[in-house]
Enzyme design. Structure first.
Site: not given
Ligand code: UT7
Length: 329
Positions: A116, A256, A286
């Site tokens: 990125c 970004h 992204n």
């Molecule tokens: O560009 C390169 C660098 N990358 C980044 O900067 C990305 C950085 N990370 C992020 O943007 C976020 O961490 C994500 C968007 C990838 C994920 O969001 P989050 O708020 O950190 O979610 P999480 O991984 O902590 O997951 C929270 C919950 C989980 O469920 P439980 O375990 O709490 O029941 C996930 O399974 O959300 C669930 N979840 C989803 N639910 C519905 C994860 N993805 C999804 C989804 N739809 N697509």
């Protein structure tokens, strides 16, 4: 003799026609529009469809538009750098393919792989060639066909990424415009949280690597989120400080586009108003190396000569950085 600066003199973007909405993703994985919008800010992303269609397809479109709008003869371009982690093929570099297809036959060409942050790395490198007096016209492309390395059974990654590319013309200028400062960082320890395991020399493609889905992006989102916020806020802060810039002096922050919440948190920690932050993640998702030139392209009409821009990114590697640009036109 006046110092030579590397000035951006044109920008052009390209996104493929096909729009993948959150509603379409709801049909593919266990997700929903509400989660995607509130957790990431993304409403849709563009996807490059069709066999044999690689990142170069989007780079060629962007470069053709760029050459046309800047009135540049392709034979005048001396160097082409393409930032991408989704090259058309392991070799030759995608920059070579783009240059061949757009007539930039006098240029030497290579790719930069910094995920990125690729556009920041490529722009900084290109600026050094110009500032050293080695070259006068350089094309820098940032683009990725993320859909080629995304696992559409993994809801944590497939909702985030999209395909797109942008290109800028960089030219030598003796005016006080262009790339004024740049601070780039990397930390290989971050590879544990964000990588594509197979397809390189460690794990070449085998039936097993394919079956284990190791040719796709792996991301542990939370640690990446935290590192992205602190990494970008830190380098932007340092660049502002060493150039004696307060947030009032900066016309646009160009971050970004990985997650709207990351962008908002970075802006808040820098005390920077969202009205002057470029955000188009809702339209493109992204696009990895494509996000920054796509922002510049979308805002080009609003930019004025002398505007101060700070570009910042964070991504796989880890890699991150910030560039201070004085807009040249
Ligand atoms: O560009 C390169 C660098 N990358 C980044 O900067 C990305 C950085 N990370 C992020 O943007 C976020 O961490 C994500 C968007 C990838 C994920 O969001 P989050 O708020 O950190 O979610 P999480 O991984 O902590 O997951 C929270 C919950 C989980 O469920 P439980 O375990 O709490 O029941 C996930 O399974 O959300 C669930 N979840 C989803 N639910 C519905 C994860 N993805 C999804 C989804 N739809 N697509």
């Amino acid at each position: 003799m006046a110092k030579i600066h590397a000035a951006i003199t044109g920008v052009q973007g390209y996104v493929p026609d096909y729009v993948m909405t959150n509603a379409e993703l709801e049909q593919i994985v266990d997700t929903n529009d509400e989660w995607i919008r509130t957790r990431t800010g993304i409403e849709q992303r563009h996807i490059l469809k069709g066999e044999g269609q690689g990142t170069s397809v989007m780079g060629i479109e962007a470069v053709n538009g760029l050459l046309q709008k800047t009135g540049t003869d392709p034979m005048e371009v001396e160097l082409v750098i393409c930032a991408t982690v989704t090259p058309d093929m392991p070799f030759p570099d995608t920059a070579n393919i783009i240059a061949d297809e757009t007539g930039m036959k006098n240029a030497f060409c290579y790719d930069i792989s910094a995920a990125c942050s690729g556009f920041l790395y490529a722009l900084t490198t290109a600026a050094r060639f110009i500032e050293a007096g080695a070259h006068k016209k350089v094309v820098v492309i940032g683009g990725d066909k993320m859909s080629s390395i995304i696992d559409y059974t993994d809801r944590t990654t497939c909702v985030i990424f999209g395909d797109g590319a942008g290109a800028v013309m960089l030219e030598a200028s003796e005016e006080e415009v262009g790339v004024m400062d740049s601070l780039l960082k990397s930390d290989g320890a971050g590879r544990a949280y964000l990588h594509q395991k197979a397809g390189g020399s460690c794990y070449p493609a085998t039936e097993e690597t394919v079956a284990r889905r190791e040719h796709f992006v792996y991301q542990n989102g939370r640690p990446v989120f935290k590192a992205a916020v602190s990494g970008m806020a830190d380098v932007v802060g340092q660049v502002m400080q060493r150039n004696q810039l307060s947030s009032d002096d900066i016309t646009w922050l160009v971050p970004h586009q990985a997650n709207r919440r990351i962008i908002e948190t970075v802006a808040k920690s820098l005390d920077f108003p969202m009205e002057r932050v470029m955000v188009n993640i809702h339209r493109y998702g992204n696009t990895t190396a494509g996000t920054l030139p796509l922002c510049l392209w979308d805002w080009e009409d609003q930019l004025k000569k002398g505007d101060n821009l700070i570009l910042t990114a964070f991504g796989g590697g880890f890699t991150w950085g910030a560039i201070y640009i004085k807009w040249a036109y």
